[in-house]
Write a protein that holds these residues in place. Structure first.
Motif, PDB file in Angstrom:
ATOM      1  N   GLY A 115     -60.103  18.485 -68.858  1.00 51.93           N
ATOM      2  CA  GLY A 115     -61.501  18.237 -68.552  1.00 51.93           C
ATOM      3  C   GLY A 115     -61.788  16.831 -68.061  1.00 51.93           C
ATOM      4  N   TRP A 116     -60.903  15.901 -68.331  1.00 49.58           N
ATOM      5  CA  TRP A 116     -61.109  14.515 -67.921  1.00 49.58           C
ATOM      6  C   TRP A 116     -60.758  14.300 -66.455  1.00 49.58           C
ATOM      7  N   ARG A 117     -60.141  15.287 -65.854  1.00 48.38           N
ATOM      8  CA  ARG A 117     -59.707  15.148 -64.459  1.00 48.38           C
ATOM      9  C   ARG A 117     -60.888  15.320 -63.508  1.00 48.38           C
ATOM     10  N   ASP A 118     -60.712  14.806 -62.322  1.00 49.70           N
ATOM     11  CA  ASP A 118     -61.715  14.956 -61.278  1.00 49.70           C
ATOM     12  C   ASP A 118     -61.808  16.417 -60.858  1.00 49.70           C
ATOM     13  N   LYS A 119     -62.905  16.758 -60.234  1.00 42.39           N
ATOM     14  CA  LYS A 119     -63.078  18.094 -59.670  1.00 42.39           C
ATOM     15  C   LYS A 119     -62.064  18.295 -58.543  1.00 42.39           C
ATOM     16  N   VAL A 120     -61.718  19.531 -58.309  1.00 40.07           N
ATOM     17  CA  VAL A 120     -60.813  19.858 -57.209  1.00 40.07           C
ATOM     18  C   VAL A 120     -61.569  19.641 -55.901  1.00 40.07           C
ATOM     19  N   PRO A 121     -60.994  18.898 -54.966  1.00 44.10           N
ATOM     20  CA  PRO A 121     -61.665  18.703 -53.678  1.00 44.10           C
ATOM     21  C   PRO A 121     -61.904  20.046 -52.983  1.00 44.10           C
ATOM     22  N   ALA A 122     -63.024  20.147 -52.298  1.00 45.69           N
ATOM     23  CA  ALA A 122     -63.400  21.400 -51.633  1.00 45.69           C
ATOM     24  C   ALA A 122     -62.289  21.899 -50.715  1.00 45.69           C
ATOM     25  N   MET A 123     -61.614  21.000 -50.017  1.00 47.47           N
ATOM     26  CA  MET A 123     -60.550  21.395 -49.088  1.00 47.47           C
ATOM     27  C   MET A 123     -59.357  22.025 -49.815  1.00 47.47           C
ATOM     28  N   ASP A 124     -59.219  21.758 -51.113  1.00 50.66           N
ATOM     29  CA  ASP A 124     -58.086  22.270 -51.878  1.00 50.66           C
ATOM     30  C   ASP A 124     -58.416  23.502 -52.710  1.00 50.66           C
ATOM     31  N   GLU A 125     -59.676  23.896 -52.764  1.00 49.08           N
ATOM     32  CA  GLU A 125     -60.060  25.030 -53.602  1.00 49.08           C
ATOM     33  C   GLU A 125     -59.351  26.314 -53.192  1.00 49.08           C
ATOM     34  N   GLY A 126     -59.235  26.537 -51.909  1.00 47.30           N
ATOM     35  CA  GLY A 126     -58.577  27.744 -51.426  1.00 47.30           C
ATOM     36  C   GLY A 126     -57.094  27.788 -51.742  1.00 47.30           C
ATOM     37  N   VAL A 127     -56.485  26.613 -51.861  1.00 38.19           N
ATOM     38  CA  VAL A 127     -55.054  26.549 -52.155  1.00 38.19           C
ATOM     39  C   VAL A 127     -54.753  27.239 -53.479  1.00 38.19           C
ATOM     40  N   MET A 128     -55.552  26.966 -54.492  1.00 38.24           N
ATOM     41  CA  MET A 128     -55.300  27.590 -55.794  1.00 38.24           C
ATOM     42  C   MET A 128     -55.574  29.082 -55.759  1.00 38.24           C
ATOM     43  N   GLY A 162     -55.095  31.011 -53.199  1.00 37.97           N
ATOM     44  CA  GLY A 162     -53.919  31.562 -52.540  1.00 37.97           C
ATOM     45  C   GLY A 162     -52.700  31.575 -53.438  1.00 37.97           C
ATOM     46  N   THR A 163     -52.545  30.518 -54.219  1.00 42.69           N
ATOM     47  CA  THR A 163     -51.417  30.432 -55.144  1.00 42.69           C
ATOM     48  C   THR A 163     -51.518  31.507 -56.219  1.00 42.69           C
ATOM     49  N   LEU A 164     -52.719  31.705 -56.756  1.00 42.49           N
ATOM     50  CA  LEU A 164     -52.918  32.772 -57.749  1.00 42.49           C
ATOM     51  C   LEU A 164     -52.672  34.141 -57.124  1.00 42.49           C
ATOM     52  N   ALA A 165     -53.121  34.325 -55.888  1.00 45.03           N
ATOM     53  CA  ALA A 165     -52.868  35.597 -55.196  1.00 45.03           C
ATOM     54  C   ALA A 165     -51.366  35.835 -55.053  1.00 45.03           C
ATOM     55  N   ASP A 166     -50.616  34.789 -54.700  1.00 47.13           N
ATOM     56  CA  ASP A 166     -49.157  34.910 -54.588  1.00 47.13           C
ATOM     57  C   ASP A 166     -48.549  35.378 -55.910  1.00 47.13           C
ATOM     58  N   LEU A 167     -48.991  34.766 -56.986  1.00 45.75           N
ATOM     59  CA  LEU A 167     -48.464  35.103 -58.309  1.00 45.75           C
ATOM     60  C   LEU A 167     -48.770  36.552 -58.681  1.00 45.75           C
ATOM     61  N   LEU A 189     -58.478  37.987 -54.648  1.00 42.41           N
ATOM     62  CA  LEU A 189     -58.187  36.558 -54.561  1.00 42.41           C
ATOM     63  C   LEU A 189     -58.013  36.122 -53.110  1.00 42.41           C
ATOM     64  N   ARG A 190     -57.365  36.936 -52.291  1.00 45.41           N
ATOM     65  CA  ARG A 190     -57.193  36.611 -50.868  1.00 45.41           C
ATOM     66  C   ARG A 190     -58.540  36.569 -50.152  1.00 45.41           C
ATOM     67  N   GLU A 191     -59.433  37.506 -50.481  1.00 47.66           N
ATOM     68  CA  GLU A 191     -60.771  37.499 -49.883  1.00 47.66           C
ATOM     69  C   GLU A 191     -61.509  36.216 -50.254  1.00 47.66           C
ATOM     70  N   ALA A 192     -61.418  35.835 -51.522  1.00 50.96           N
ATOM     71  CA  ALA A 192     -62.071  34.605 -51.960  1.00 50.96           C
ATOM     72  C   ALA A 192     -61.462  33.393 -51.266  1.00 50.96           C
ATOM     73  N   GLU A 193     -60.155  33.404 -51.107  1.00 50.56           N
ATOM     74  CA  GLU A 193     -59.472  32.307 -50.409  1.00 50.56           C
ATOM     75  C   GLU A 193     -60.012  32.178 -48.982  1.00 50.56           C
ATOM     76  N   GLN A 194     -60.183  33.294 -48.300  1.00 52.09           N
ATOM     77  CA  GLN A 194     -60.703  33.275 -46.926  1.00 52.09           C
ATOM     78  C   GLN A 194     -62.147  32.784 -46.885  1.00 52.09           C
ATOM     79  N   LYS A 195     -62.948  33.198 -47.859  1.00 54.83           N
ATOM     80  CA  LYS A 195     -64.343  32.752 -47.915  1.00 54.83           C
ATOM     81  C   LYS A 195     -64.421  31.247 -48.124  1.00 54.83           C
ATOM     82  N   VAL A 196     -63.586  30.728 -49.002  1.00 55.32           N
ATOM     83  CA  VAL A 196     -63.562  29.289 -49.243  1.00 55.32           C
ATOM     84  C   VAL A 196     -63.127  28.575 -47.968  1.00 55.32           C
TER      85      VAL A 196
END
Length: 100
Positions: free
Chosen positions: A30-43, A45-50, A88-95
């Motif tokens: 929780g102490w970490r910074d928010k995920v940058p908007a440009m990187d939100e889709g990366v996660m 996609g990574t979850l979709a891969d898994l 997850l892939r649909e959400a990745e594309q929307k992001v």
């Protein structure tokens, strides 16, 4: 348990251990910074891969089960996992569209 099945179990156990020890603590930090908007889709996609790999494993195992009911359980699990990976892939594309 034959060596091939043992290898599958060990691989899944190792992946789970790595996720719990490395990825999950970072995600919960929780102490970490928010995920940058440009990187939100990366996660996403990574979850979709898994989830896709888990779906492939379930599908591959469905034909190897000995009892009458078990193949159906694996087949259903594989189908549901593929569906979730698709969400997850649909959400990745929307992001990706939203952040450019």
């Amino acid at each position: 348990m034959d060596s091939g099945l043992r290898a599958m179990v060990d691989a899944v156990d190792e992946a789970r251990r790595q996720l719990r020890e490395n990825a999950l603590p970072n995600a919960k930090g929780g102490w970490r910074d928010k995920v940058p908007a440009m990187d939100e889709g990366v996660m996403l996609g990574t979850l979709a891969d898994l989830v896709e790999v888990a779906a492939e494993l379930a599908a591959a195992l469905s034909g190897r089960m000995s009892t009458n009911a078990s193949p159906g359980f694996y087949h259903l699990a594989g189908r549901r996992l593929r569906d979730e990976a698709g969400h997850l892939r649909e959400a990745e594309q929307k992001v990706a569209k939203r952040v450019g």
